[in-house]
Scaffold this motif. Sequence first.
Motif, short mmCIF file in Angstrom:
data_model
loop_
_atom_site.label_atom_id
_atom_site.label_comp_id
_atom_site.label_asym_id
_atom_site.label_seq_id
_atom_site.Cartn_x
_atom_site.Cartn_y
_atom_site.Cartn_z
N UNK A 90 0.81 -1.23 0.00
CA UNK A 90 0.00 0.00 0.00
C UNK A 90 0.85 1.28 0.00
N UNK A 91 1.96 1.23 0.70
CA UNK A 91 2.78 2.44 0.78
C UNK A 91 3.30 2.85 -0.60
N UNK A 92 3.44 1.86 -1.48
CA UNK A 92 3.92 2.20 -2.83
C UNK A 92 2.93 3.14 -3.52
N UNK A 93 1.65 2.85 -3.36
CA UNK A 93 0.62 3.69 -4.00
C UNK A 93 0.64 5.10 -3.41
N UNK A 94 0.82 5.18 -2.11
CA UNK A 94 0.87 6.51 -1.49
C UNK A 94 2.08 7.28 -2.03
N UNK A 95 3.19 6.55 -2.15
CA UNK A 95 4.39 7.22 -2.68
C UNK A 95 4.13 7.72 -4.10
N UNK A 96 3.44 6.89 -4.85
CA UNK A 96 3.12 7.32 -6.21
C UNK A 96 2.28 8.60 -6.18
N UNK A 97 1.27 8.60 -5.33
CA UNK A 97 0.40 9.78 -5.22
C UNK A 97 1.22 11.02 -4.89
N UNK A 98 2.13 10.89 -3.96
CA UNK A 98 2.95 12.04 -3.56
C UNK A 98 3.85 12.52 -4.69
N UNK A 99 4.36 11.56 -5.44
CA UNK A 99 5.18 11.95 -6.60
C UNK A 99 4.32 12.67 -7.62
N UNK A 100 3.14 12.12 -7.86
CA UNK A 100 2.25 12.66 -8.90
C UNK A 100 1.78 14.06 -8.54
N UNK A 101 1.51 14.28 -7.27
CA UNK A 101 1.02 15.59 -6.84
C UNK A 101 2.06 16.67 -7.16
N UNK A 102 3.31 16.31 -7.02
CA UNK A 102 4.38 17.29 -7.27
C UNK A 102 4.58 17.57 -8.76
N UNK A 103 4.15 16.63 -9.61
CA UNK A 103 4.44 16.80 -11.04
C UNK A 103 3.21 17.34 -11.76
N UNK A 501 1.63 19.25 1.45
CA UNK A 501 2.34 18.97 0.20
C UNK A 501 2.34 17.48 -0.11
N UNK A 502 2.31 16.66 0.93
CA UNK A 502 2.20 15.24 0.66
C UNK A 502 1.27 14.54 1.63
N UNK A 503 0.87 13.36 1.19
CA UNK A 503 -0.03 12.58 2.03
C UNK A 503 0.78 11.77 3.03
N UNK A 504 0.27 11.65 4.27
CA UNK A 504 0.90 10.73 5.22
C UNK A 504 0.66 9.29 4.78
N UNK A 505 1.41 8.36 5.36
CA UNK A 505 1.21 6.96 5.00
C UNK A 505 0.04 6.38 5.78
N UNK A 506 -0.96 5.99 5.04
CA UNK A 506 -2.11 5.32 5.66
C UNK A 506 -2.29 4.01 4.90
N UNK A 507 -3.22 3.22 5.34
CA UNK A 507 -3.46 1.94 4.69
C UNK A 507 -4.75 2.03 3.87
N UNK A 508 -4.63 2.37 2.60
CA UNK A 508 -5.84 2.59 1.81
C UNK A 508 -6.55 1.28 1.53
N UNK A 509 -7.85 1.34 1.49
CA UNK A 509 -8.62 0.13 1.20
C UNK A 509 -9.85 0.46 0.39
N UNK A 510 -10.51 -0.56 -0.10
CA UNK A 510 -11.77 -0.39 -0.82
C UNK A 510 -11.65 0.60 -1.96
N UNK A 511 -12.57 1.54 -1.97
CA UNK A 511 -12.61 2.50 -3.06
C UNK A 511 -11.42 3.46 -3.05
N UNK A 512 -10.82 3.63 -1.91
CA UNK A 512 -9.61 4.47 -1.85
C UNK A 512 -8.54 3.90 -2.76
N UNK A 513 -8.34 2.60 -2.62
CA UNK A 513 -7.31 1.94 -3.38
C UNK A 513 -7.67 1.89 -4.87
N UNK A 514 -8.93 1.60 -5.14
CA UNK A 514 -9.38 1.55 -6.54
C UNK A 514 -9.11 2.89 -7.23
N UNK A 515 -9.44 3.96 -6.52
CA UNK A 515 -9.26 5.29 -7.08
C UNK A 515 -7.78 5.59 -7.29
N UNK A 516 -6.99 5.26 -6.30
CA UNK A 516 -5.55 5.49 -6.37
C UNK A 516 -4.95 4.77 -7.58
#
Length: 596
Positions: A90-103, A501-516
């Motif tokens: 899950x943390x990989x997806x959060x990292x991706x989100x944080x990278x994407x937000x900056x770009x 500026x970035x999201x903290x690390x949480x454990x996304x599930x359900x629709x959160x993960x689908x959206x991510x």
Amino acid sequence: MILEKKIENEVVQYLTSLYGGDDWRELIHIQKTRSEFRGDITIVVFPLLKKLKLPPHEAASKIGEYLAGRMEEVRSFNVIKGFLNLEIEPSWWIKYLNRAIRSDFLSDSETVKNVPPVLVEFSSPNTNKPLHLGHIRNNLLGFSISRILEAAGKPVKKVNLVNDRGIHICKTMLAWQKWGNGQTPESAGVKGDHFVGSFYVMFEKALRGEIDNLKEEGFSEEEARKKAPLMEEAYEMLRKWEAGDSGTIELWKTMNEWVYEGFEKTYVALGVDFDKIYYESETYKTGRKVVEEGLERGVLFKKDDGSVWADLQDEGLGEKLLLRPDGTSVYITQDIGTAVIRQEDYNAGRMLYVVGNEQDYHFKVLQVILRKIGYKWADNIKHISYGMVELPEGKMKSREGTVVDADDIIAEMEQTAQKISREHGKLDGVAEQDRQEVVKMIGLGALKYFILKVDPKKNMLFNPDESIDFNGNTGPFIQYTHARVCSLRRKCAGAGIIEKAESPFVNPGGKELDLLKMLYDFPAVLSEAAREYNPALIANYVYELAKEYNQFYQDHPIIRGPDEDVRQFRLLLSVYTGKLIKDSMYLLGADVPERM
RNA sequence: GGUUCCGUAGCUCAGCUGGAUAGAGCAACAGCCUUCUAAGCUGUGGGUCCCAGGUUCGAGUCCUGGCGGAAUCACCA
């Protein structure tokens, strides 16, 4: 690096080290895990079995174990039949989100400078008729493809080619001379292109009468068409025009100006523009010159009546006329000239022609002739062929008055948006001027999305009654989702939830993960759309994204999320979704409102 | 007639280079707003993926042949 690519590399390396060989890469098939199974990314192992000499389950397990042990991104795996489903950390997806937000995909894409531009020709109207629904599809496709290519890092020049000469123009001029009584668009109170178009219709009606009379005298349709006095007069006018007769040129200029004023209004209403406008009247002579040179060099030939032809029988395209016996040009001659001039102007790396599939043959011929004459860049020409827009009663026919006018349909969409907006009453508090801006945005958004969501190469049906829908798979639905995100941000700010500026690390599930995961798909969709010259891919993506967001929004409270980290994560997820919706719509040439 | 494109739910459309039980929207019916915009969300019903062969572990997707539709084969543009 894209995760799939990284996984592929690992698997290739692993299998090569175990079994040798160098063709593993093409046997590896990676796809998204279908939602009914556990996991995120799936490797289909069937293609590998022959070389591995293992049963599906064993092969998949073996690779799965390797990847899980080797890659920190892979959290776990499961195997069902020949499908190896990998679950990503899950943390990989959060990292991706944080990278994407900056770009920013739109502005970050490194446009390669000093590289030949891609020329995109679209619109290409005739000056004897106002624009109709078919032109709208053309304009939207051309404009959107241009934006998509730019976003993919290519320098783009949008060009328009106005067909401002030829027999059809002479028909309108003749009709105006005969029956215009000196009227102008101003005096008649009619938009210039419509004003001129009405004379074309008049001409065709009168011509029909003459033809019918001649047919009663025993002539065939074809003979009658040639013999009709109006037709002879029109051709006489064309000769005078090509000879530079001052009175004819004067009239032509005046009437064209009327048309251009009208066109410009339609372009502004549609929100499209061009880097350069070419006029056939300025390019056809170059075409004639190029053809004459080709004739001298013997790659083209002359018939006894003096007409000039290209022999394309080797290519299975027959013979093609390039100059009439009297030396006047035909359509394709002009296109030859335009292509040559454009190449000189821009030294283009690619020339795209967004033109309907009714001209597939024409562009095949154009390319072959240019090649025959000796232009190497002819290989850079690509016809972006798209399907017709049909009505429930069939093809649009100007003679039967079933043509859907561009200005009319734009106005109708806006009126409907107006009406629905009033009913909802959500804009009651805002200034009238802002409200009108939003209403325009929604009407246009509905029209643009409706047309662009269909695969360009397919014919599409436009039902005037049913097409004006603002619910479900529509532009307004997507715009609404964006407005929702904006509203949420306003509310969050009011509730003291500050966007970080970035999201903290949480454990996304359900629709959160689908959206991510869907957000993660965007770059791949963009490059696919650019490669295929296909805006529909963007349209379908942004619709799915909006739908996914609305489901997430339904399931997961944001302002009243369980704790601060989760609230922050959900807010940033929303903000980034809003941005991708806006960017995607931009690629389609559509705007999104902040409230509606 | 030659060439090209198309054929998926009642209608309009998705379905990436062949991959798991073919998906959306509209229309119909049934639910969800004292809580972040209900232009939203959830559920039900709805399919001979035009037909017939072939290729293979696997075909809506690729090949061949039919059937049906469209475009084009202009000294119109």
